[in-house]
Structure formats: structure tokens, C-alpha cells
Write a protein that holds these residues in place. Structure first.
Motif, PDB file in Angstrom:
ATOM      1  N   SER A 411     -34.058 -10.843  -8.281  1.00  0.00           N
ATOM      2  CA  SER A 411     -35.500 -10.610  -8.120  1.00  0.00           C
ATOM      3  C   SER A 411     -35.875  -9.307  -8.802  1.00  0.00           C
ATOM      4  CB  SER A 411     -35.860 -10.552  -6.631  1.00  0.00           C
ATOM      5  OG  SER A 411     -35.039  -9.630  -5.954  1.00  0.00           O
ATOM      6  N   ASN A 412     -37.160  -9.075  -8.895  1.00  0.00           N
ATOM      7  CA  ASN A 412     -37.649  -7.817  -9.447  1.00  0.00           C
ATOM      8  C   ASN A 412     -38.817  -7.337  -8.594  1.00  0.00           C
ATOM      9  OD1 ASN A 412     -37.804  -5.616 -11.081  1.00  0.00           O
ATOM     10  ND2 ASN A 412     -38.262  -6.716 -12.951  1.00  0.00           N
ATOM     11  N   ILE A 413     -38.495  -6.989  -7.351  1.00  0.00           N
ATOM     12  CA  ILE A 413     -39.494  -6.426  -6.445  1.00  0.00           C
ATOM     13  C   ILE A 413     -39.828  -5.022  -6.934  1.00  0.00           C
ATOM     14  CG2 ILE A 413     -39.985  -5.753  -4.055  1.00  0.00           C
ATOM     15  CD1 ILE A 413     -37.740  -7.703  -3.219  1.00  0.00           C
ATOM     16  N   PRO A 414     -41.083  -4.701  -7.107  1.00  0.00           N
ATOM     17  CA  PRO A 414     -41.437  -3.349  -7.569  1.00  0.00           C
ATOM     18  C   PRO A 414     -40.965  -2.289  -6.583  1.00  0.00           C
ATOM     19  CG  PRO A 414     -43.324  -4.828  -7.708  1.00  0.00           C
ATOM     20  CD  PRO A 414     -42.279  -5.557  -6.930  1.00  0.00           C
ATOM     21  N   VAL A 415     -40.587  -1.143  -7.092  1.00  0.00           N
ATOM     22  CA  VAL A 415     -40.146  -0.061  -6.213  1.00  0.00           C
ATOM     23  C   VAL A 415     -41.341   0.662  -5.604  1.00  0.00           C
ATOM     24  CG1 VAL A 415     -37.975   0.274  -7.432  1.00  0.00           C
ATOM     25  CG2 VAL A 415     -39.992   1.576  -8.136  1.00  0.00           C
ATOM     26  N   VAL A 416     -41.067   1.401  -4.565  1.00  0.00           N
ATOM     27  CA  VAL A 416     -42.086   2.183  -3.866  1.00  0.00           C
ATOM     28  C   VAL A 416     -42.339   3.482  -4.633  1.00  0.00           C
ATOM     29  CG1 VAL A 416     -42.564   3.448  -1.727  1.00  0.00           C
ATOM     30  CG2 VAL A 416     -41.389   1.232  -1.640  1.00  0.00           C
ATOM     31  N   ASP A 417     -43.578   3.884  -4.701  1.00  0.00           N
ATOM     32  CA  ASP A 417     -43.934   5.170  -5.298  1.00  0.00           C
ATOM     33  C   ASP A 417     -43.714   6.250  -4.246  1.00  0.00           C
ATOM     34  OD1 ASP A 417     -45.016   7.400  -6.449  1.00  0.00           O
ATOM     35  OD2 ASP A 417     -46.964   6.518  -6.916  1.00  0.00           O
ATOM     36  N   VAL A 418     -42.581   6.945  -4.337  1.00  0.00           N
ATOM     37  CA  VAL A 418     -42.228   7.918  -3.300  1.00  0.00           C
ATOM     38  C   VAL A 418     -43.175   9.102  -3.266  1.00  0.00           C
ATOM     39  CG1 VAL A 418     -39.793   7.259  -3.355  1.00  0.00           C
ATOM     40  CG2 VAL A 418     -40.592   9.132  -4.792  1.00  0.00           C
ATOM     41  N   SER A 419     -43.919   9.320  -4.331  1.00  0.00           N
ATOM     42  CA  SER A 419     -44.831  10.461  -4.375  1.00  0.00           C
ATOM     43  C   SER A 419     -45.972  10.333  -3.352  1.00  0.00           C
ATOM     44  CB  SER A 419     -45.431  10.627  -5.762  1.00  0.00           C
ATOM     45  OG  SER A 419     -46.300   9.560  -6.080  1.00  0.00           O
ATOM     46  N   LYS A 420     -46.151   9.138  -2.792  1.00  0.00           N
ATOM     47  CA  LYS A 420     -47.214   8.925  -1.820  1.00  0.00           C
ATOM     48  C   LYS A 420     -46.796   9.344  -0.405  1.00  0.00           C
ATOM     49  CE  LYS A 420     -49.237   4.988  -4.299  1.00  0.00           C
ATOM     50  NZ  LYS A 420     -49.564   3.535  -4.216  1.00  0.00           N
ATOM     51  N   TYR A 421     -45.563   9.749  -0.243  1.00  0.00           N
ATOM     52  CA  TYR A 421     -45.045  10.003   1.095  1.00  0.00           C
ATOM     53  C   TYR A 421     -44.567  11.435   1.261  1.00  0.00           C
ATOM     54  CZ  TYR A 421     -45.330   4.970   1.176  1.00  0.00           C
ATOM     55  OH  TYR A 421     -45.804   3.671   1.098  1.00  0.00           O
TER      56      TYR A 421
END
Length: 427
Positions: A411-421
Motif C-alpha cells: 500500500s501507499n498510505i500517506p505519512v503524517v505531517d509531524v510538523s502539525k503536532y
């Protein structure tokens, strides 16, 4: 862990500077591969629930790693995902620890007691506001593997009890989470089978026997895969590398004691070992985050023997994992992780190696421009209890799960943008 921590001179020596962040991230084209993410369920304990800062509260729940994973799965056919949130008016949930001041490296940490989701008490145990909606995040703080199949566990765990009705109060956890069809799962049960023992300085509940852990874990995975559903499991973290055991050190204790007018030239801190024999601590022993020099170290007992500075009044065992106890903890964690990997591989499941992942980030790493480490407060990874993660730590964890899923199922689930946390919330 729900203690209030007041760290003074020890942590002033341990905490230097705070981090800033300016990250960027790329988003790949999403595909689902061979997995079906229509209904994703998450099993686990406090880490799965979003527990942080020694409590479960609404912000932590919204920033749990299953919430993040489920949001990213929507790009590859994932359906709705519900976490049993506390009500908005009771957003502080169980209560938690908050940092109210950080002056010259000295933190003031106090409990948050407003807007709690407490509906009553049974003895000294709080009963939390009931939740009656859909659930896909089944993270239950405090749960161990053996609890997954125990009827009536809802009467023993107040976090589980709030999800149940009079009709379901005796329903075993594993039956409860599989009451509705699921197509994909994550499982991070097993941490509490060693954590309570370790965090109490090897004086807490004994670790689950290795054979029992393997058989109980196999039962959970057999149930979760019985419908043909695919999933991802996580290994047990390296307990000895978390901030809880690596902030208060022999070096910081000695420095703090020697900085006091009555503590000059102190060379040894005496500990009570698990074997019952007092001895001087070494750098190979680990002190808990709950031990503070302020008002504790050096304070005489009724016989005028200073605490921790004499073998007749050593630092109590529950504040220390001595070298021999560390070896026991590491042995159990290694065995548990071997069982998890063997069982998962036999079922063709994805594996997120939380042990290696958290050690890698805990040792120090830049994440999209954000410095991350296991350092208390300044390291961004661990929250104020030193054990559970910050929202940023959970975002990193979500991406590790996503990477494992993508690698296993194409699969190619998009990664989380860690800059939002965020990391630790500053005053």
C-alpha cells in the motif's frame, strides 16, 4: 502512573534548552495495495488510547496514533473511525500533569484538576463519564494481555467501564472489540505486562510469564485474523530507555546534593537493591523520574540518618531499577518481542518494531527539522510522565505503523505531517 511530580534541583541539571521546529514533508500518491482498510480497529493500552502527561484527556485522545493512521487511511479507502472521546465540556478527562513554569531549567509540574470527566467514585476509584457512540479505537489504559479474555474486566478497569452498559459490563475485552465486523487491525497489547513491574522499581506486579504471554498473544491474533482480516502489530518498547528512567541519574543526584550547604563532598548514593542488600549506586542502576532531591535526598529519618546517603537509610527499591533488575526486565522484553514477531510472521502480518523505533528516536534524531530525543521536556518525544508520548511522539509512531503497513501490503498510505503536532506544552 498518576503521581504529581515536583522536580527541582535534579531536573535543573538535567534540562537545558528547548527545541524549535520548521519542518516540511512530501505526500506520495496513495494506493491501498492488498489490504482492505474499510473498517480499521485499534487494540492496545494507554499508548493506543492517546494517554499522555500521566492522564487521558481530550487533546491526547485526538492526537492518538490510531486517529492519525485512520485519517491517512481515508486516502486509500478507509472508512469512519471513532475514538471514545471525553465530552468537550469535560475536556481534561481523567486529569493530567501540566508544566506551569520552567525557570533556569527548574520545572514546576502540577496536576490539572478542572473540567474533569468524573461522574462519581467507587471507593478511591474514579468513574468516568460514559461513552455510548461507535468505537474503533479500543485503547484501554492499564490493560494486560491476560485481561483481554477475562469476563467482568469492566468492573476492574475504570477506562474500560466507561465504554460498557449494564448489559455488556461482563463482556471480555476481546469479545467487545470484535463484536462488529472489521477489515484491518492494529494490535499493541503487551506493554503493561512488563511496564508496571519495571516502573515500580521491580516491586510492582510480576511480569507475565513468558509462556503465558506467548499463548495469550496467540489467542488475540488468532481471533483478529479469524475473518481473514490483515493487520499490523507492534513490539514492546525498551522500557529502560524511556525518559522515566533516564532523567534522574546518579550524576544529577550527586551534583544536586553537593550543591546544598549540608551536602558537600558526598560521593555515594546508597540504594536498596532487589536482593535486599544496600549498596552504593552505580551508573548501571536506573532511578525513576518520581525520585527528587528536593525535600527527599539527604533528609534524616527518625534516627537522624540521612536518606540515600547512608546504607542504613538507602533510597527505597521502588525508586530504583538496579543492574540485576534491569537484566530481568530486558530478558522479558526480548522474550515477549520474539513471541510477537514469531506469531505475527506465522500469520503474515505487518510488524512495527517499536523497540527499535523508539530507541532510534530516543537516542536523538532530526524529524523534518525537529530535534527529537528521550530527554525529559526538551526531547519532544516523551510527555511529562516520562513514559507516554507527546502528540509529536504519537505522530512519529503513526508514521512507523504506516511504514510497516505499506512495506507488508504494497500500500501507499500517506505519512503524517509531524510538523502539525507539539512536543511538551510549554508554559
Amino acid at each position: 502512573m498518576k503521581s504529581t511530580y515536583f522536580y527541582k534541583s535534579v531536573l535543573a541539571l538535567a534540562i537545558l534548552g528547548l527545541a524549535s521546529c520548521k519542518p516540511t514533508i512530501d505526500t506520495p500518491a496513495p494506493t491501498k495495495g492488498t489490504a482492505d482498510f474499510t473498517r480499521y480497529i485499534a487494540l492496545g493500552n494507554s499508548l493506543t488510547a492517546g494517554f499522555s502527561d500521566a492522564g487521558l484527556y481530550l487533546e491526547g485522545q485526538k492526537n492518538s496514533y490510531p486517529e492519525m493512521i485512520a485519517a491517512q487511511m481515508k486516502a486509500v479507502g478507509g472508512g469512519s473511525f471513532s475514538t471514545p472521546f471525553f465530552p468537550e465540556a469535560q475536556f481534561n478527562g481523567s486529569g493530567y500533569l501540566k508544566l506551569t513554569a520552567l525557570v533556569n531549567g527548574v520545572p514546576t509540574i502540577v496536576p490539572e484538576t478542572s473540567n474533569l470527566a468524573i461522574r462519581g467514585q467507587v471507593g478511591s476509584v474514579n468513574l468516568y463519564t460514559k461513552y455510548t457512540g461507535n468505537i474503533e479505537n479500543f485503547g484501554i489504559p492499564g490493560i494486560q494481555l491476560a485481561h483481554a479474555k477475562i469476563p467482568g474486566y469492566g468492573t476492574k478497569n475504570n477506562y474500560y467501564e466507561r465504554l460498557l452498559t449494564d448489559a455488556t459490563i461482563n463482556t471480555p475485552y476481546l469479545d467487545f472489540v470484535t463484536a462488529k465486523p472489521w477489515t484491518f487491525f492494529s494490535n499493541w497489547l503487551g506493554n503493561n505486562d512488563i511496564l508496571g513491574y519495571a516502573s515500580a522499581g521491580a516491586t510492582g506486579t510480576a511480569p507475565t510469564p513468558k509462556g503465558a504471554f506467548a499463548s495469550q498473544y496467540a489467542e488475540v491474533i488468532t481471533k483478529l485474523t479469524s475473518t481473514g482480516a490483515k493487520g499490523v502489530v507492534a513490539t514492546i518498547p525498551d522500557v529502560t530507555k524511556i525518559a522515566y528512567f533516564n532523567t534522574v541519574t546518579l550524576q544529577t543526584l550527586l551534583a544536586a546534593i553537593n550543591a546544598t550547604p549540608t551536602g558537600k563532598d558526598v560521593k555515594d548514593i546508597y540504594i536498596q537493591t532487589g536482593a535486599g542488600i544496600p549498596r552504593p549506586a552505580t551508573a548501571e542502576d536506573l532511578f525513576t523520574l518520581t525520585l527528587s532531591s528536593a525535600g527527599v535526598m539527604g533528609t534524616p529519618n527518625g534516627s537522624n540518618i540521612p536518606y540515600g546517603l547512608h546504607p542504613a537509610n538507602p533510597v527505597e527499591s521502588h525508586f530504583v531499577l538496579d543492574k540485576a533488575e534491569i537484566a530481568v526486565v530486558n530478558d522479558f522484553v526480548t522474550s515477549y518481542n520474539n513471541s510477537i514477531k514469531d506469531i505475527a510472521n506465522a500469520k503474515g502480518l505487518a510488524i512495527m518494531d517499536a523497540y527499535s523505533m523508539l530507541n532510534e528516536y530516543g537516542a536523538g534524531k532530526m524529524v523534518n527539522g525537529i530535534p527529537v530525543s528521550a530527554a525529559f521536556i526538551k526531547g519532544n518525544l516523551f510527555s511529562l510522565d516520562g513514559t507516554h508520548l507527546t502528540p509529536l511522539g504519537y505522530a512519529i509512531t503513526a508514521n512507523a505503523f504506516i511504514a510497516a503497513i505499506n512495506a507488508k501490503y504494497g500500500s501507499n498510505i500517506p505519512v503524517v505531517d509531524v510538523s502539525k503536532y507539539r512536543g511538551v506544552k510549554l508554559p
